[in-house]
Design a protein around this motif. Structure first.
Motif: not given
Length: 430
Positions: A103, A105-106, A111-114, A216, A219
């Motif tokens: 995963t 994540k910033r 922050s969103k996850e990729t 990723a 935001d």
């Protein structure tokens, strides 16, 4: 004197306070890739029987990459052991694979996850003892982030596909879950603005656009904040350690991933400057208790040093009544000592000889937007936080004997002083 909102000032601090040093040397360098090894405890379900399994995860990550470029995850492997009783009777060998998600994540609020799906292979391994050690290897690919900042890469719970050579040639799938109270973060990568802010797609060696690196999700930007990327900075200075009565050089160090946040609504608001500092290890030499020659390697680590080797720095720049702009900066670092010699003889301090808490330092001083400035502590400042910094006690020192009290007695205490000069790494022509 222009108002600070128009000066685009970037003030950062990279303070390597050399613990009790009489002389030291250091060099600015490009950050090297980081090889990470981390053990994570899981519970895996073999049929209906839960069993504890510790996965040793190894990976190599870059320290920094330009925004939008792939973040390669290399030399990735999982090593784990299974008890013989977890396998079918008369098993002679095991092969198969492991699937999991990494995963990205910033490091920011909301922050969103990729997710990056990863498939690893387990080569055929003979069962020769009561415990079978398996290694899964593969190439995870890469992530990419479209926003400058820090990308944290975490390990997802694995699922095992085990093919056993036994009377029935059993094929089993084993799901695992991470045990509680563990941080699954493997490491982090600084994503920095490129030289040109024009978005250039990553390419393969054949010149085709790179497509396999999931990006990723960025935001939502704050429409009232202007982000201005800045050139790398260099930091040099001196520190004074009270207990030793000695001055020591600081740096040179390099600051990367720098940007300044400008308030687009309030032109009188302070400038918020952020970046990350590369603090290479330095060799130090000092007289312990005033008579004992000591040589050592000193490292200055971020608070989250377990997953990160860049020190975050942040400063606030304001305009004062005298017409100048002033910067105030705060930094927190752990100090770690290694390769210690006392009077020329090696002293085994182990690998965890560190300050027991982070060293907290505040500095203040005039700063010019284009040519840099000087930030320092001041023992006569009306602000107690600016009068000096305290070196805390040491802990974890000594592989065979307790040595923490020795280093605490030599160097720990308040009212130590620091002064740094910040300048562009590549000065611009007049």
């Amino acid at each position: 004197m222009p108002h600070p909102i128009r000066t685009k000032v970037f003030v950062v601090l990279a303070t390597a306070c050399l613990i009790g040093a009489v002389s030291s040397t250091g060099s600015a360098s490009e950050p090297a890739p980081q090889t990470i090894t981390k053990s994570l405890k899981h519970t895996c379900l073999f049929g209906e029987v839960p069993r504890p399994v510790a996965f040793e995860v190894t990976a190599t990550l870059p320290t920094a990459v330009p925004k939008g470029q792939p973040v390669p995850i290399e030399n990735f492997s999982l090593k784990f052991a299974l008890p013989k009783e977890a396998l079918p009777p008369e098993t002679t060998s095991v092969e198969g694979g492991v699937s999991l998600d990494l995963t990205g994540k910033r490091k920011a609020i909301h922050s969103k996850e990729t997710k990056l799906p990863v498939v690893l292979d387990i080569a055929a391994t003979p069962v020769t003892s009561e415990e079978l050690t398996l290694t899964a290897t593969g190439k995870p690919g890469a992530l990419a982030m479209t926003t400058s900042g820090r990308l944290i890469i975490s390990f997802g719970a694995p699922e095992l596909a085990l093919n056993t050579k036994d009377a029935k040639d059993t094929k089993a799938r084993v799901k695992c879950t991470l045990d509680a109270d563990q941080d699954a973060a493997l490491g982090s990568v600084a994503v920095i603005p490129p030289k040109s802010e024009e978005d250039t797609p990553a390419t393969t060696p054949d010149g085709d656009e790179e497509t396999q690196a999931p990006k990723a999700k960025a935001d939502e930007p704050d429409p009232n904040v202007i982000v201005v990327p800045l050139d790398p900075l260099t930091v040099n200075g001196t520190s004074t350690i009270v207990k030793l009565g000695a001055k020591a050089p600081i740096g040179p160090s390099v600051v990367i991933a720098g940007h300044v946040l400008l308030d687009a609504v309030d032109p009188t608001a302070p400038l918020i400057s952020e970046g990350e500092a590369v603090l290479p290890p330095v060799q130090v030499a000092f007289l312990g208790f005033g008579f004992m020659p000591v040589n050592a390697t000193a490292e200055f680590l971020p608070v989250d040093y377990q997953i990160n080797n860049l020190v975050p720095v942040k400063a606030v720049v304001t305009a004062e009544p005298d017409g100048l702009t002033y910067g105030r900066s705060h930094i927190e670092v752990y100090a770690r000592l290694s390769n210690v010699k006392v009077n020329g003889a090696p002293l085994d301090v182990g690998t965890k000889c560190m300050s027991s808490t982070p060293i907290s330092i505040d500095l203040y001083g005039p700063y010019d937007a284009f040519s840099g400035g000087v930030l320092k502590t001041d023992p006569n400042s009306p602000d107690p936080a600016l009068r000096g910094f305290t070196i805390p006690s040491f802990a974890g020192c000594g592989a065979a004997e307790p040595l923490s009290p020795l280093f605490t007695g030599m160097s720990s205490g308040p009212m130590n002083q620091a002064e740094v000069t910040v300048a562009l790494l590549f000065p611009k022509p007049e």
